[in-house]
Design a protein around this motif. Structure first.
Motif, PDB file in Angstrom:
ATOM      1  N   LEU A   1       0.599  -1.181   0.375  1.00  0.00           N
ATOM      2  CA  LEU A   1      -0.551   0.217  -0.111  1.00  0.00           C
ATOM      3  C   LEU A   1       0.734   0.999   0.041  1.00  0.00           C
ATOM      4  O   LEU A   1       0.492   1.885  -0.168  1.00  0.00           O
ATOM      5  CB  LEU A   1      -1.079  -0.201   1.307  1.00  0.00           C
ATOM      6  CG  LEU A   1      -2.305  -1.190   0.902  1.00  0.00           C
ATOM      7  CD1 LEU A   1      -2.624  -1.728   1.706  1.00  0.00           C
ATOM      8  CD2 LEU A   1      -3.596  -0.254   0.412  1.00  0.00           C
ATOM      9  N   ARG A   2       2.310   1.121   0.516  1.00  0.00           N
ATOM     10  CA  ARG A   2       2.943   2.290   0.228  1.00  0.00           C
ATOM     11  C   ARG A   2       3.332   2.467  -0.965  1.00  0.00           C
ATOM     12  O   ARG A   2       3.448   3.207  -1.012  1.00  0.00           O
ATOM     13  CB  ARG A   2       3.914   2.473   1.267  1.00  0.00           C
ATOM     14  CG  ARG A   2       5.449   3.049   1.032  1.00  0.00           C
ATOM     15  CD  ARG A   2       6.715   2.746   2.263  1.00  0.00           C
ATOM     16  NE  ARG A   2       7.053   2.004   1.412  1.00  0.00           N
ATOM     17  CZ  ARG A   2       8.088   2.840  -0.080  1.00  0.00           C
ATOM     18  NH1 ARG A   2       8.158   4.188  -0.360  1.00  0.00           N
ATOM     19  NH2 ARG A   2       8.817   1.795   0.107  1.00  0.00           N
ATOM     20  N   ARG A   3       3.704   1.628  -1.534  1.00  0.00           N
ATOM     21  CA  ARG A   3       3.779   1.676  -3.351  1.00  0.00           C
ATOM     22  C   ARG A   3       2.870   2.077  -4.064  1.00  0.00           C
ATOM     23  O   ARG A   3       3.010   2.844  -5.150  1.00  0.00           O
ATOM     24  CB  ARG A   3       4.717   0.166  -3.449  1.00  0.00           C
ATOM     25  CG  ARG A   3       5.806   0.123  -2.686  1.00  0.00           C
ATOM     26  CD  ARG A   3       7.072  -1.193  -3.171  1.00  0.00           C
ATOM     27  NE  ARG A   3       7.936  -1.449  -2.555  1.00  0.00           N
ATOM     28  CZ  ARG A   3       8.975  -1.840  -3.081  1.00  0.00           C
ATOM     29  NH1 ARG A   3       9.278  -2.035  -4.448  1.00  0.00           N
ATOM     30  NH2 ARG A   3      10.087  -1.957  -2.789  1.00  0.00           N
TER      31      ARG A   3
ATOM     32  N   SER B   1      -7.961  -4.982   0.899  1.00  0.00           N
ATOM     33  CA  SER B   1      -8.735  -6.024   0.870  1.00  0.00           C
ATOM     34  C   SER B   1      -8.231  -7.035   1.827  1.00  0.00           C
ATOM     35  O   SER B   1      -8.711  -8.281   3.064  1.00  0.00           O
ATOM     36  CB  SER B   1      -9.556  -6.562  -0.149  1.00  0.00           C
ATOM     37  OG  SER B   1     -10.503  -7.676   0.268  1.00  0.00           O
ATOM     38  N   SER B   2      -6.946  -7.790   1.511  1.00  0.00           N
ATOM     39  CA  SER B   2      -6.468  -8.798   1.946  1.00  0.00           C
ATOM     40  C   SER B   2      -5.755  -8.602   3.678  1.00  0.00           C
ATOM     41  O   SER B   2      -5.793  -8.886   4.447  1.00  0.00           O
ATOM     42  CB  SER B   2      -5.152  -9.280   1.341  1.00  0.00           C
ATOM     43  OG  SER B   2      -5.458  -9.394   0.012  1.00  0.00           O
ATOM     44  N   ARG B   3      -5.295  -6.629   3.524  1.00  0.00           N
ATOM     45  CA  ARG B   3      -4.891  -6.833   5.024  1.00  0.00           C
ATOM     46  C   ARG B   3      -6.751  -6.707   5.827  1.00  0.00           C
ATOM     47  O   ARG B   3      -6.324  -6.684   7.139  1.00  0.00           O
ATOM     48  CB  ARG B   3      -4.904  -5.255   4.877  1.00  0.00           C
ATOM     49  CG  ARG B   3      -3.198  -4.317   5.704  1.00  0.00           C
ATOM     50  CD  ARG B   3      -2.716  -3.354   5.773  1.00  0.00           C
ATOM     51  NE  ARG B   3      -3.736  -2.837   5.890  1.00  0.00           N
ATOM     52  CZ  ARG B   3      -3.059  -0.827   5.824  1.00  0.00           C
ATOM     53  NH1 ARG B   3      -2.420  -0.430   5.551  1.00  0.00           N
ATOM     54  NH2 ARG B   3      -4.075  -0.051   5.377  1.00  0.00           N
ATOM     55  N   SER B   4      -7.226  -5.374   5.387  1.00  0.00           N
ATOM     56  CA  SER B   4      -8.166  -6.199   6.351  1.00  0.00           C
ATOM     57  C   SER B   4      -9.025  -7.249   6.487  1.00  0.00           C
ATOM     58  O   SER B   4      -8.951  -7.507   7.771  1.00  0.00           O
ATOM     59  CB  SER B   4      -9.808  -5.387   5.829  1.00  0.00           C
ATOM     60  OG  SER B   4     -10.493  -5.504   5.846  1.00  0.00           O
ATOM     61  N   HIS B   5      -9.024  -8.773   5.820  1.00  0.00           N
ATOM     62  CA  HIS B   5      -8.710  -9.786   6.140  1.00  0.00           C
ATOM     63  C   HIS B   5      -7.720 -10.559   7.423  1.00  0.00           C
ATOM     64  O   HIS B   5      -8.252 -10.293   8.641  1.00  0.00           O
ATOM     65  CB  HIS B   5      -9.228 -10.700   5.119  1.00  0.00           C
ATOM     66  CG  HIS B   5      -9.550 -12.121   5.493  1.00  0.00           C
ATOM     67  ND1 HIS B   5     -10.444 -12.417   5.970  1.00  0.00           N
ATOM     68  CD2 HIS B   5      -7.862 -12.693   6.183  1.00  0.00           C
ATOM     69  CE1 HIS B   5     -10.183 -13.649   6.020  1.00  0.00           C
ATOM     70  NE2 HIS B   5      -9.164 -14.142   6.471  1.00  0.00           N
TER      71      HIS B   5
ATOM     72  N   GLY C   1      -8.648  -9.788  15.617  1.00  0.00           N
ATOM     73  CA  GLY C   1      -9.777  -9.224  15.931  1.00  0.00           C
ATOM     74  C   GLY C   1      -9.615  -7.633  16.463  1.00  0.00           C
ATOM     75  O   GLY C   1     -10.445  -6.477  16.753  1.00  0.00           O
ATOM     76  N   ARG C   2      -8.199  -6.557  15.418  1.00  0.00           N
ATOM     77  CA  ARG C   2      -8.514  -5.952  14.626  1.00  0.00           C
ATOM     78  C   ARG C   2      -9.877  -4.935  13.978  1.00  0.00           C
ATOM     79  O   ARG C   2      -9.926  -4.209  13.251  1.00  0.00           O
ATOM     80  CB  ARG C   2      -7.434  -5.205  14.762  1.00  0.00           C
ATOM     81  CG  ARG C   2      -6.402  -5.566  15.413  1.00  0.00           C
ATOM     82  CD  ARG C   2      -4.912  -5.614  15.143  1.00  0.00           C
ATOM     83  NE  ARG C   2      -4.479  -4.707  14.671  1.00  0.00           N
ATOM     84  CZ  ARG C   2      -2.969  -4.543  13.505  1.00  0.00           C
ATOM     85  NH1 ARG C   2      -3.244  -5.373  13.126  1.00  0.00           N
ATOM     86  NH2 ARG C   2      -3.532  -3.637  12.869  1.00  0.00           N
TER      87      ARG C   2
ATOM     88  N   ILE D   1     -12.033  -2.108   8.950  1.00  0.00           N
ATOM     89  CA  ILE D   1     -12.894  -1.538   8.811  1.00  0.00           C
ATOM     90  C   ILE D   1     -12.806  -0.196   7.601  1.00  0.00           C
ATOM     91  O   ILE D   1     -13.290  -0.043   7.195  1.00  0.00           O
ATOM     92  CB  ILE D   1     -14.687  -1.097   9.698  1.00  0.00           C
ATOM     93  CG1 ILE D   1     -15.068  -2.141  10.162  1.00  0.00           C
ATOM     94  CG2 ILE D   1     -14.988  -0.093   9.564  1.00  0.00           C
ATOM     95  CD1 ILE D   1     -16.073  -2.166  11.569  1.00  0.00           C
ATOM     96  N   ALA D   2     -11.757   0.199   8.600  1.00  0.00           N
ATOM     97  CA  ALA D   2     -10.929   1.171   7.776  1.00  0.00           C
ATOM     98  C   ALA D   2     -10.778   0.792   6.903  1.00  0.00           C
ATOM     99  O   ALA D   2     -10.424   2.054   5.758  1.00  0.00           O
ATOM    100  CB  ALA D   2     -10.051   2.195   8.194  1.00  0.00           C
ATOM    101  N   ASP D   3      -9.621   0.060   6.503  1.00  0.00           N
ATOM    102  CA  ASP D   3      -9.692  -0.442   5.316  1.00  0.00           C
ATOM    103  C   ASP D   3     -10.710  -0.268   3.962  1.00  0.00           C
ATOM    104  O   ASP D   3      -9.822  -0.579   3.179  1.00  0.00           O
ATOM    105  CB  ASP D   3      -8.503  -1.762   4.758  1.00  0.00           C
ATOM    106  CG  ASP D   3      -7.132  -1.534   5.642  1.00  0.00           C
ATOM    107  OD1 ASP D   3      -6.587  -0.712   5.888  1.00  0.00           O
ATOM    108  OD2 ASP D   3      -6.581  -2.896   6.219  1.00  0.00           O
ATOM    109  N   GLN D   4     -11.858  -1.489   4.428  1.00  0.00           N
ATOM    110  CA  GLN D   4     -12.111  -1.620   3.724  1.00  0.00           C
ATOM    111  C   GLN D   4     -13.207   0.013   3.529  1.00  0.00           C
ATOM    112  O   GLN D   4     -13.852  -0.111   2.034  1.00  0.00           O
ATOM    113  CB  GLN D   4     -14.177  -2.083   4.303  1.00  0.00           C
ATOM    114  CG  GLN D   4     -12.962  -4.319   4.374  1.00  0.00           C
ATOM    115  CD  GLN D   4     -12.798  -4.522   2.750  1.00  0.00           C
ATOM    116  OE1 GLN D   4     -13.567  -4.613   1.744  1.00  0.00           O
ATOM    117  NE2 GLN D   4     -11.521  -5.246   3.443  1.00  0.00           N
TER     118      GLN D   4
END
Length: 64
Positions: A32-34, A43-47, A53-54, A59-62
């Motif tokens: 995401l930096r790049r 989506s993957s980081r959100s998962h 449990g974060r 939700i912020a990523d989505q």
């Protein structure tokens, strides 16, 4: 997509396969930096974050 992107994606998947989600999250952060707002990385980081449990971070990523 370029080879760098594919390498990051495969690296993250490998970390997940061997049960190292924190390392995968680090790869997604770098992706995401790049490539800001990349749908796959978000989506993957959100998962990963939801699995940890974060909920608010997931939700912020989505919503990005």
């Amino acid at each position: 997509m370029n080879l760098n992107y594919q390498w990051f994606k495969l690296s993250a998947m490998a970390w997940l396969v061997i049960g190292r989600p924190k390392q995968a999250e680090t790869v997604f952060d770098e992706m995401l930096r790049r490539w800001p707002n990349d749908p796959y990385a978000l989506s993957s980081r959100s998962h990963v974050r939801a699995q940890a449990g974060r909920r608010d971070d997931a939700i912020a990523d989505q919503q990005a």
